[in-house]
Design a protein around this motif. Structure first.
Motif, PDB file in Angstrom:
ATOM      1  N   THR A  99     -12.899  97.515  67.542  1.00 25.22           N
ATOM      2  CA  THR A  99     -11.626  97.108  67.781  1.00 25.22           C
ATOM      3  C   THR A  99     -10.642  97.923  67.419  1.00 25.22           C
ATOM      4  OG1 THR A  99     -12.686  94.635  67.789  1.00 25.22           O
ATOM      5  CG2 THR A  99     -10.076  95.073  67.805  1.00 25.22           C
ATOM      6  N   ARG A 100     -10.797  98.686  66.266  1.00 25.88           N
ATOM      7  CA  ARG A 100      -9.635  99.722  65.681  1.00 25.88           C
ATOM      8  C   ARG A 100      -9.347 100.694  66.591  1.00 25.88           C
ATOM      9  NH1 ARG A 100     -13.353 101.379  60.137  1.00 25.88           N
ATOM     10  NH2 ARG A 100     -15.222 101.816  61.509  1.00 25.88           N
ATOM     11  N   VAL A 103      -7.138  99.693  69.333  1.00 26.31           N
ATOM     12  CA  VAL A 103      -5.561  99.920  68.725  1.00 26.31           C
ATOM     13  C   VAL A 103      -5.107 101.174  68.647  1.00 26.31           C
ATOM     14  CG1 VAL A 103      -4.345  99.457  66.640  1.00 26.31           C
ATOM     15  CG2 VAL A 103      -5.997  97.711  67.260  1.00 26.31           C
ATOM     16  N   SER A 107      -1.953 102.075  71.338  1.00 24.85           N
ATOM     17  CA  SER A 107      -0.688 102.059  70.551  1.00 24.85           C
ATOM     18  C   SER A 107       0.392 102.786  71.208  1.00 24.85           C
ATOM     19  CB  SER A 107      -0.912 102.789  69.096  1.00 24.85           C
ATOM     20  OG  SER A 107      -1.432 104.008  69.214  1.00 24.85           O
ATOM     21  N   ILE A 132      -4.795  92.054  71.319  1.00 23.55           N
ATOM     22  CA  ILE A 132      -4.271  93.223  70.777  1.00 23.55           C
ATOM     23  C   ILE A 132      -2.981  94.092  71.568  1.00 23.55           C
ATOM     24  CG2 ILE A 132      -4.933  95.791  70.388  1.00 23.55           C
ATOM     25  CD1 ILE A 132      -7.759  94.608  69.327  1.00 23.55           C
ATOM     26  N   LEU A 136       0.500  94.563  70.429  1.00 29.42           N
ATOM     27  CA  LEU A 136       1.189  96.276  70.473  1.00 29.42           C
ATOM     28  C   LEU A 136       2.307  96.180  71.254  1.00 29.42           C
ATOM     29  CD1 LEU A 136      -2.108  98.284  70.430  1.00 29.42           C
ATOM     30  CD2 LEU A 136      -0.597  98.195  68.599  1.00 29.42           C
ATOM     31  N   CYS A 319      -3.250  95.802  61.865  1.00 26.89           N
ATOM     32  CA  CYS A 319      -4.689  95.886  62.269  1.00 26.89           C
ATOM     33  C   CYS A 319      -5.447  96.970  61.279  1.00 26.89           C
ATOM     34  CB  CYS A 319      -5.212  96.218  63.804  1.00 26.89           C
ATOM     35  SG  CYS A 319      -6.862  96.462  64.069  1.00 26.89           S
ATOM     36  N   LEU A 359      -7.198  91.596  62.035  1.00 25.51           N
ATOM     37  CA  LEU A 359      -5.968  91.483  62.769  1.00 25.51           C
ATOM     38  C   LEU A 359      -4.999  90.482  61.526  1.00 25.51           C
ATOM     39  CD1 LEU A 359      -6.323  91.070  66.488  1.00 25.51           C
ATOM     40  CD2 LEU A 359      -5.970  93.108  65.135  1.00 25.51           C
TER      41      LEU A 359
END
Length: 404
Positions: A99-100, A103, A107, A132, A136, A319, A359
């Motif tokens: 998941t990171r 991000v 982003s 997410i 964002l 996150c 998160l």
């Protein structure tokens, strides 16, 4: 489609990200987009066609581990263009443990495409990706209901999935969702309209990407110019950096933050040419009418209009990216635009630690004032990173939330 523009530069550059659960066909969609828009070189096409039919997913799944496992792990960046626009595409992982990486890819995106398998509909990872994108503040969200060929191109299947996803996105504060029924494998509604879904009258994926407005077309956003470098020349000081938002013009009264000193823009230079105005995304040098003590990490903003917040207390949604947890009381470095300051984690909402891919919300106290905007208003001056002070490793990505 409408008549193409004469140059891809006329519509600007669109940064977009893709997301979706494992096996939803995300890499195949990206591959189809590149293939059908004639953005694939001959040697690339040959390398993915050795068994006959091109395996389009291989155009993006570049890591050996991805090819062996059949999943996307890293963020794969692709650059392509059509006669109407240039694109920077971030193909992000679908598995929950990465998941990171989503991000990271989303982003800086102005548009996110979230794929769902028409047979499965909205699943938990779909909701996580939508959350997410909402966190964002990605301006444009596209729902691509993929594998429509496997459900007989049924309108009812598409309508039910689009309705469920849109309702959830609305709860998250997403203002609008563009839903498109597609088959990435067959090429339906990716670049060319589908002959199998005459009930759908909206744009194809590429048509939507070519026509959606980009941030550079929003000059009303307050100007923010983080100073990256100070140049001394002919007994004058020039301040170099990239304009994060809005428009700066010669003659504009400006305030230098965090000092609060004021002056006027005396000259602007973009790519070695003197200009009357500079716009978001352009790298420039600026000269002020007064000799002020301005350094890297300072921020120039108009003296009129909404001002950024100068504060040592930062609240934000985050996150966590690192394998090591983030804990209350931890000392970190906060990197914001061109400024890096020491900080401490004062509190974490409803938790005493955040682990990788979590998160959450954080409250920070910085050693020096930070000039920040609400991320919901200006993404580029609302975003921040938390770093390990020992080795500079990125720990956490954050989005500032200012009191209303």
């Amino acid at each position: 489609m409408s008549t193409p523009m004469s140059s891809a530069t006329e519509a600007g550059t669109l940064r977009l990200a893709t997301a979706g659960s494992v096996d939803d066909g995300k890499s195949t969609l990206v591959g189809r987009l590149l293939h059908d828009s004639k953005s694939v070189l001959a040697d690339q096409l040959e390398s993915i066609s050795r068994t006959g039919t091109p395996d389009l997913a291989l155009l993006t799944d570049g890591l050996r581990a991805e090819r062996e496992q059949g999943i996307t792990i890293d963020v794969a960046y692709r650059y392509f263009a059509t006669p109407r626009r240039r694109f920077i595409l971030a193909d992000t992982p679908g598995h929950v443990q990465y998941t990171r990486n989503m991000v990271t890819g989303a982003s800086t995106a102005e548009l996110t495409i979230i794929l769902v398998d028409a047979r499965n509909g909205v699943v938990e990872q779909t909701r996580r990706h939508a959350a997410i994108a909402a966190l964002l503040r990605v301006p444009h969200l596209v729902l691509a209901v993929n594998k429509m060929d496997l459900v007989g191109y049924e309108e009812a299947v598409f309508a039910a999935t689009a309705e469920e996803f849109t309702a959830y996105a609305t709860e998250l504060g997403v203002p609008r969702v563009t839903a498109i029924p597609v088959s990435a494998l067959a090429g339906d509604n990716i670049v060319d309209p589908s002959a199998h879904m005459d009930w759908y009258g909206g744009p194809t994926v590429l048509e939507h990407l070519e026509t959606v407005p980009v941030a550079a077309a929003a000059p009303d956003t307050p100007a923010r110019f983080p100073v990256q470098y100070v140049i001394r020349h002919d007994e004058s000081r020039y301040y170099a950096g990239q304009l994060a938002s809005g428009t700066l013009r010669v003659g504009d009264p400006i305030t230098v933050h965090p000092s609060g000193r004021t002056s006027t823009i005396a000259a602007l230079d973009v790519l070695g040419t003197a200009v009357d105005a500079a716009r978001a995304g352009e790298s420039l040098t600026a000269r002020l009418a007064d000799e002020l003590d301005v350094a890297r990490g300072d921020l120039l903003a108009p003296s009129t209009g909404p001002a950024p917040s100068v504060t040592r207390d930062i609240r934000g949604a985050v996150c966590h990216l690192a394998d090591e947890p983030l804990v209350v009381g931890q000392r970190v470095l906060l990197r914001h635009t061109t400024r890096t300051v020491k900080a401490i984690v004062r509190s974490l909402a409803d938790a005493d630690r955040l682990t990788a891919n979590d998160l959450g919300h954080v409250v920070l106290r910085t050693a020096e004032p930070v000039v920040v905007d609400d991320y919901a208003e200006i993404r580029w001056t609302g975003a921040f990173l938390l770093l390990d002070p020992a080795d500079g490793t990125t720990l956490t990505a954050g989005m500032a939330e200012l009191p209303r």
